[in-house]
Design an enzyme around this catalytic site. Structure first.
Site, PDB file in Angstrom:
ATOM      1  N   PHE A 156       0.864  -1.189   0.000  1.00 39.91           N
ATOM      2  CA  PHE A 156       0.000   0.000   0.000  1.00 39.91           C
ATOM      3  C   PHE A 156       0.892   1.227   0.000  1.00 39.91           C
ATOM      4  O   PHE A 156       1.679   1.431   0.921  1.00 39.91           O
ATOM      5  CB  PHE A 156      -0.937   0.039   1.214  1.00 39.91           C
ATOM      6  CG  PHE A 156      -1.878   1.214   1.140  1.00 39.91           C
ATOM      7  CD1 PHE A 156      -3.034   1.155   0.376  1.00 39.91           C
ATOM      8  CD2 PHE A 156      -1.586   2.397   1.799  1.00 39.91           C
ATOM      9  CE1 PHE A 156      -3.884   2.255   0.260  1.00 39.91           C
ATOM     10  CE2 PHE A 156      -2.438   3.506   1.691  1.00 39.91           C
ATOM     11  CZ  PHE A 156      -3.588   3.431   0.926  1.00 39.91           C
ATOM     12  N   ASP A 188       9.243   2.631   1.462  1.00 48.19           N
ATOM     13  CA  ASP A 188       8.074   3.363   1.947  1.00 48.19           C
ATOM     14  C   ASP A 188       8.017   3.170   3.450  1.00 48.19           C
ATOM     15  O   ASP A 188       7.643   2.108   3.947  1.00 48.19           O
ATOM     16  CB  ASP A 188       6.807   2.823   1.269  1.00 48.19           C
ATOM     17  CG  ASP A 188       5.552   3.549   1.740  1.00 48.19           C
ATOM     18  OD1 ASP A 188       5.595   4.199   2.802  1.00 48.19           O
ATOM     19  OD2 ASP A 188       4.522   3.458   1.043  1.00 48.19           O
ATOM     20  N   LYS A 238       2.777  10.113   8.463  1.00 45.69           N
ATOM     21  CA  LYS A 238       2.130   9.616   9.680  1.00 45.69           C
ATOM     22  C   LYS A 238       2.782  10.107  10.973  1.00 45.69           C
ATOM     23  O   LYS A 238       2.581  11.244  11.373  1.00 45.69           O
ATOM     24  CB  LYS A 238       2.050   8.094   9.613  1.00 45.69           C
ATOM     25  CG  LYS A 238       1.039   7.611   8.548  1.00 45.69           C
ATOM     26  CD  LYS A 238       0.745   6.154   8.691  1.00 45.69           C
ATOM     27  CE  LYS A 238      -0.209   5.614   7.644  1.00 45.69           C
ATOM     28  NZ  LYS A 238      -1.617   5.835   7.940  1.00 45.69           N
TER      29      LYS A 238
HETATM   30  C1  PLP Z   1       2.940   2.368   3.828  1.00 49.33           C
HETATM   31  C2  PLP Z   1       2.026   3.509   3.463  1.00 49.33           C
HETATM   32  N1  PLP Z   1       2.360   4.293   2.426  1.00 49.33           N
HETATM   33  C3  PLP Z   1       1.592   5.332   2.074  1.00 49.33           C
HETATM   34  C4  PLP Z   1       0.422   5.622   2.741  1.00 49.33           C
HETATM   35  C5  PLP Z   1      -0.419   6.791   2.320  1.00 49.33           C
HETATM   36  O1  PLP Z   1      -0.311   7.805   3.261  1.00 49.33           O
HETATM   37  P1  PLP Z   1      -1.380   8.984   3.308  1.00 49.33           P
HETATM   38  O2  PLP Z   1      -2.693   8.385   3.704  1.00 49.33           O
HETATM   39  O3  PLP Z   1      -0.834   9.947   4.321  1.00 49.33           O
HETATM   40  O4  PLP Z   1      -1.432   9.586   1.935  1.00 49.33           O
HETATM   41  C6  PLP Z   1       0.048   4.828   3.828  1.00 49.33           C
HETATM   42  C7  PLP Z   1      -1.207   5.094   4.547  1.00 49.33           C
HETATM   43  O5  PLP Z   1      -1.746   4.258   5.221  1.00 49.33           O
HETATM   44  C8  PLP Z   1       0.873   3.737   4.195  1.00 49.33           C
HETATM   45  O6  PLP Z   1       0.556   2.929   5.214  1.00 49.33           O
END
Ligand code: PLP
Length: 401
Positions: A140, A225, A255
């Site tokens: 994700f 990520d 986050k």
């Molecule tokens: C691993 C990861 N990357 C990217 C995102 C996307 O982040 P955002 O919701 O702040 O755009 C998330 C959100 O849950 C995530 O867990």
């Protein structure tokens, strides 16, 4: 129905499932709903509230900055953005530079653009030759078009095709699978060291080291990520990839970085930093002094309270206890999963009734992947609060048997 629920139903777009609670106040790891009920909040705004709610250091920093200079744009320098970049550069443990944005998806967009710039440079300036990105199954990376295209999940992509071209997928921890899809046309490999939304799958150190070697062989960037796994959540190190001792070419954060204030960041290793030149990328809000002051307060608290070591030490017995809870309810639970404070229990049953049973007993948790209940304590959680989560999980599964 409360006035807030009515307004939600009447005026908000229907892209989220209707929430179960209306929250009105928080303090540390606790939140209160609009009926006055108190909960142990191990949702933490989905891994955001690193210091819990209303941490005095964070509140003071945000108050002070808001009263002085909240936003400048990147047409001007502000002291807080410089200070935060310096702190993150030091956390990375290797020379590098930072770009600030406002969310995880945006941070990953910056990495995807870095991959394109790297591919063009590596192909002698030719565009469209070395553009492919390899990602892991069930990854994700966010909801914007680039990040969504790199998120190989039907439920996320349905309805939005055509997506960004050139994304290849292999199973996490299957190096041979990645070897099959990574070629000379690959600009980057992008993986989460610990998959959060995907169901708490943990990339092994051997796999990450193998990816490093594979990327070097094909002159592709290795990008992590760290939106969910970073900012200390995995414990021990600030970034989860550092646990494997591999070098990154870039990584994304969001986050927990701002502890509740929206801020994201892309860190880029020094040797690739010059790929971004004036005008090649940008955002109006990124690096604003208010968001950076909030993130600096989180950095200060991590150091002052030794939170990386504390998460590492406290998470071990907590994860073991989660394993015992899973083993005590074999009809409902498969196993405990995760690392640090990014952990939970994989179930044999659907998550909604389990989340409801936890909530009824005063514990807020989050669903992940296929039937996984995720617990995301604030980094400041006490041993007693961690114990309480175990006791509630055990009772909730006991009641559902
Ligand atoms: C691993 C990861 N990357 C990217 C995102 C996307 O982040 P955002 O919701 O702040 O755009 C998330 C959100 O849950 C995530 O867990």
């Amino acid at each position: 129905m409360s006035a807030t629920t009515e307004r939600y139903e009447r005026f908000l777009l229907g892209n989220y499932a209707p929430p179960a609670l209306t929250l009105v106040r928080g303090e540390g790891a606790r939140v209160w709903d609009d009926t006055g009920r108190r909960y142990l909040d191990f949702c933490s705004g989905i891994a955001v509230n690193a210091l819990g709610h209303a941490h005095p250091r964070w509140v003071a920093a945000v108050r002070e900055q808001a009263a002085s200079l909240a936003h400048t744009s990147n047409l001007f320098r502000n002291e807080k953005q410089g200070l935060l970049a310096e702190r993150l550069a030091a956390r990375a443990g290797a020379p590098g530079r930072v770009f600030f944005c406002n969310s995880g998806a945006e941070a990953n967009e910056a990495l995807l653009k870095l991959a394109r710039l790297h591919g063009r440079a590596a192909a002698g300036g030719a565009e469209g030759v070395k553009t492919r990105v390899a990602v892991a199954a069930r990854a994700f990376h966010g909801r914007t078009f680039g990040a969504m295209s790199a998120t190989p999940q039907e439920k996320i992509q349905r309805g939005f095709r055509p997506l960004l071209d050139g994304v290849d997928v292999a199973e996490l921890n299957d190096l041979a699978g990645f070897e099959r899809v990574v070629t000379g046309a690959t600009a980057a490999v992008l993986v989460e060291p610990i998959q959060g939304e995907g169901g708490l799958a943990v990339a092994t150190p051997e796999f990450l080291r193998g990816l490093r070697e594979l990327c070097d062989r094909h002159n592709a960037l290795l990008l992590f990520d760290e939106v969910q796994s970073g900012a200390g959540r995995a414990g021990g190190t600030y970034f989860a990839f550092q646990r494997a001792g591999v070098a990154a070419d870039g990584c994304s954060l969001a986050k927990g970085l701002g502890g509740g204030f929206p801020i994201g960041a892309a860190w880029v290793a020094e040797k690739h930093a010059a790929l971004f030149t004036p005008g090649s990328h940008g955002t109006t809000f990124g690096g604003n002094p208010l968001a950076c002051a909030a993130a600096l307060a989180v950095q200060d608290a991590i150091d002052a309270d030794n939170l990386l070591a504390r998460v590492e030490a406290q998470s071990k017995p907590w994860l073991a206890a989660l394993g015992r809870v899973a083993a005590a309810h074999p009809a409902l639970a498969r196993e405990a999963r995760g690392v640090g404070y990014l952990a939970g229990i994989a179930l044999r049953v659907e998550t909604p009734p389990v989340l409801a049973a936890l909530r009824e007993r005063g514990l807020l948790a989050v669903a992940a992947g296929d039937n996984v209940v995720r617990l995301l304590p604030p980094l400041t959680a006490t041993a007693a609060e961690l114990d309480e989560s175990i006791e509630i999980f055990d009772r909730a599964l006991g009641a559902l048997c």
